[in-house]
Enzyme design. Structure first.
Site, PDB file in Angstrom:
ATOM      1  N   LEU A   1       0.839  -1.206   0.000  1.00 58.44           N
ATOM      2  CA  LEU A   1       0.000   0.000   0.000  1.00 58.44           C
ATOM      3  C   LEU A   1       0.877   1.260   0.000  1.00 58.44           C
ATOM      4  O   LEU A   1       0.843   2.064   0.917  1.00 58.44           O
ATOM      5  CB  LEU A   1      -0.947  -0.022   1.209  1.00 58.44           C
ATOM      6  N   GLY A   2       1.660   1.402  -1.055  1.00 58.91           N
ATOM      7  CA  GLY A   2       2.464   2.615  -1.245  1.00 58.91           C
ATOM      8  C   GLY A   2       1.655   3.629  -2.035  1.00 58.91           C
ATOM      9  O   GLY A   2       0.428   3.604  -2.035  1.00 58.91           O
ATOM     10  N   ARG A   3       2.388   4.497  -2.749  1.00 57.92           N
ATOM     11  CA  ARG A   3       1.698   5.558  -3.484  1.00 57.92           C
ATOM     12  C   ARG A   3       0.720   4.995  -4.511  1.00 57.92           C
ATOM     13  O   ARG A   3      -0.428   5.421  -4.607  1.00 57.92           O
ATOM     14  CB  ARG A   3       2.713   6.459  -4.188  1.00 57.92           C
ATOM     15  N   ILE A   4       1.184   4.007  -5.297  1.00 58.52           N
ATOM     16  CA  ILE A   4       0.304   3.458  -6.341  1.00 58.52           C
ATOM     17  C   ILE A   4      -0.800   2.623  -5.695  1.00 58.52           C
ATOM     18  O   ILE A   4      -1.965   2.691  -6.104  1.00 58.52           O
ATOM     19  CB  ILE A   4       1.130   2.638  -7.355  1.00 58.52           C
TER      20      ILE A   4
ATOM     21  N   ARG B   1       5.934  -6.116 -10.401  1.00 58.48           N
ATOM     22  CA  ARG B   1       7.038  -6.809 -11.060  1.00 58.48           C
ATOM     23  C   ARG B   1       6.686  -8.288 -11.134  1.00 58.48           C
ATOM     24  O   ARG B   1       6.129  -8.850 -10.178  1.00 58.48           O
ATOM     25  CB  ARG B   1       8.339  -6.653 -10.259  1.00 58.48           C
TER      26      ARG B   1
ATOM     27  N   GLU C   1      10.527 -10.752 -18.826  1.00 61.00           N
ATOM     28  CA  GLU C   1      10.030  -9.904 -19.927  1.00 61.00           C
ATOM     29  C   GLU C   1      11.107  -9.683 -20.988  1.00 61.00           C
ATOM     30  O   GLU C   1      12.281  -9.554 -20.636  1.00 61.00           O
ATOM     31  CB  GLU C   1       9.589  -8.548 -19.354  1.00 61.00           C
TER      32      GLU C   1
ATOM     33  N   HIS D   1       3.477  -4.956 -20.267  1.00 56.51           N
ATOM     34  CA  HIS D   1       4.074  -3.981 -19.330  1.00 56.51           C
ATOM     35  C   HIS D   1       3.821  -2.542 -19.792  1.00 56.51           C
ATOM     36  O   HIS D   1       4.750  -1.811 -20.142  1.00 56.51           O
ATOM     37  CB  HIS D   1       5.577  -4.243 -19.164  1.00 56.51           C
TER      38      HIS D   1
ATOM     39  N   GLY E   1       1.815  -0.310 -17.883  1.00 58.07           N
ATOM     40  CA  GLY E   1       1.235   0.446 -16.754  1.00 58.07           C
ATOM     41  C   GLY E   1       1.395   1.951 -16.868  1.00 58.07           C
ATOM     42  O   GLY E   1       0.434   2.704 -16.721  1.00 58.07           O
TER      43      GLY E   1
HETATM   44  C1  8YV Z   1       9.083   1.092 -16.581  1.00 57.69           C
HETATM   45  C2  8YV Z   1       7.920   0.610 -14.568  1.00 57.69           C
HETATM   46  O1  8YV Z   1      10.035   1.767 -15.853  1.00 57.69           O
HETATM   47  O2  8YV Z   1       8.081   2.637 -13.417  1.00 57.69           O
HETATM   48  C3  8YV Z   1       8.290   1.434 -13.403  1.00 57.69           C
HETATM   49  O3  8YV Z   1       8.763   0.857 -12.421  1.00 57.69           O
HETATM   50  O4  8YV Z   1       7.767  -0.553 -14.474  1.00 57.69           O
HETATM   51  C4  8YV Z   1       7.770   1.229 -15.889  1.00 57.69           C
HETATM   52  O5  8YV Z   1       7.289   2.505 -15.848  1.00 57.69           O
HETATM   53  C5  8YV Z   1       9.041   1.574 -17.963  1.00 57.69           C
HETATM   54  O6  8YV Z   1       8.533   0.517 -18.668  1.00 57.69           O
HETATM   55  C6  8YV Z   1      10.376   1.967 -18.516  1.00 57.69           C
HETATM   56  O7  8YV Z   1      11.175   0.862 -18.715  1.00 57.69           O
END
Ligand code: 8YV
Length: 323
Positions: free
Chosen positions: A153-156, A233, A262, A280, A282
């Site tokens: 439960l951090g910022r995101i 992750r 990945e 990936h 996000g």
């Molecule tokens: C990647 C992310 O950094 O912010 C993160 O931790 O997983 C992504 O925003 C972005 O894909 C750049 O590699």
């Protein structure tokens, strides 16, 4: 600051590459005929490194080639690909790009949750393949009457929780610390959280401390109507255990934006019709990636003009002494 030489760890968005090249002398070793030889030649002069998690691991052996390095400016909020302890021992500052991507990733997490529960990509495929002309799309699971458990439960995580509140969903969480100022139920372990909810949202940082935090026992606790969403992750989830759990009905389905290796995604997952898989993405909007890129450039500019880093990570020598 053209006398300052900056290494780019790999291809980055134009905003970063151009921003760095405008103010500093920028190096792009991957464009050289022999990248390793090029790196060996410039290594002793490099004072700043702009990189991202997709460029591979930055460990002590890598840093040994850059004896004058002062700052690693990472493009992304997660910095598990950087050995921050090794960097700290060498007095190197590490910065990331927090805050500017929080809402984007939280939006994506909710989109992925809805897509997974209501099978939106599957419904889209159904229409495009002409099957609607023969029959209606099957009825799906629902978000109604589900409880959401947030792992990390951090910022995101908090931004996701706020969105879930708007959807009328009760929220519980597990994290390193209980946060008494928040109205959400705290559970002491990931398995206890999973047992208490119907959706498990993985939002923890990556790295060794959270590796396979979601294992077979947590998936078992989530149960046969449970849905796993991962936007943090791939390393946080035991992917082999997840595949088994999805195959044998231990959990209902999963929505995944991240994977253990990945961009390679296990064929077992790709072949499953009841999961939603994203590459990936996000933080992957033009708006947010530009904001992240600008923060990389701004961190380098602030550091080399003597103001200190703007967004140092907590493990770095400069944490708590921001510009
Ligand atoms: C990647 C992310 O950094 O912010 C993160 O931790 O997983 C992504 O925003 C972005 O894909 C750049 O590699």
């Amino acid at each position: 600051m053209k006398d300052v030489e900056i290494l780019l760890g790999g291809p980055m968005p134009p905003l970063v590459m151009d921003g760095v090249a405008t103010s500093f002398t920028a190096h792009r070793p991957w464009e050289a005929a022999d990248p390793a030889a090029y790196l060996a030649g410039i290594g002793p002069r490099i004072r700043g490194l702009a990189t991202s998690s997709s460029h591979g691991r930055i460990d002590d052996a890598y840093l040994a080639h850059l004896p004058r390095l002062e700052i690693i400016a990472s493009y992304g909020v997660g910095y598990d690909s950087i050995d921050v302890a090794a960097a700290a021992r060498r007095g190197i500052v590490v910065t990331n790009t927090p805050d500017v991507l929080t809402d984007e990733v939280a939006d994506l997490a909710l989109g992925l949750l809805l897509a997974t529960v209501r099978q939106l990509p599957q419904a889209d495929r159904f229409l495009r393949s002409g099957r609607w002309l023969e029959k209606s799309f099957p009825l799906t699971a629902t978000l109604r009457e589900r409880k959401v458990g947030i792992l990390g439960l951090g910022r995101i995580g908090k931004a996701i929780a706020r969105r879930c509140e708007a959807f009328g969903l009760p929220i519980a969480y597990h994290g390193r610390h209980r946060q008494d100022d928040l109205p959400y139920a705290f559970y002491g372990t990931p398995a206890e959280l999973a047992a208490a909810v119907d959706v498990l949202m993985v939002v923890t940082p990556g790295g060794t401390g959270t590796r396979h935090l979601v294992d077979a026992s947590v998936l078992q606790a989530l149960g046969p109507t449970g849905i796993l969403i991962n936007v943090s992750r791939g390393s946080v989830v035991d992917e082999a255990a997840l595949i088994r759990a999805l195959r044998d009905g231990t959990i209902l389905s999963a929505g995944l934006d991240v994977f253990e290796d990945e961009p390679r995604v296990p064929s077992e997952l790709v072949e499953m019709e009841h999961v939603v898989l994203l590459p990936h993405v996000g933080s992957g909007s033009v708006h947010t990636r530009n904001a992240m890129g600008q923060l990389v450039v701004d961190n380098l500019a602030a550091w080399f003009s003597g103001k200190g880093p703007l967004t140092p990570v907590p493990e770095t020598p400069w944490a708590g002494r921001t510009a």
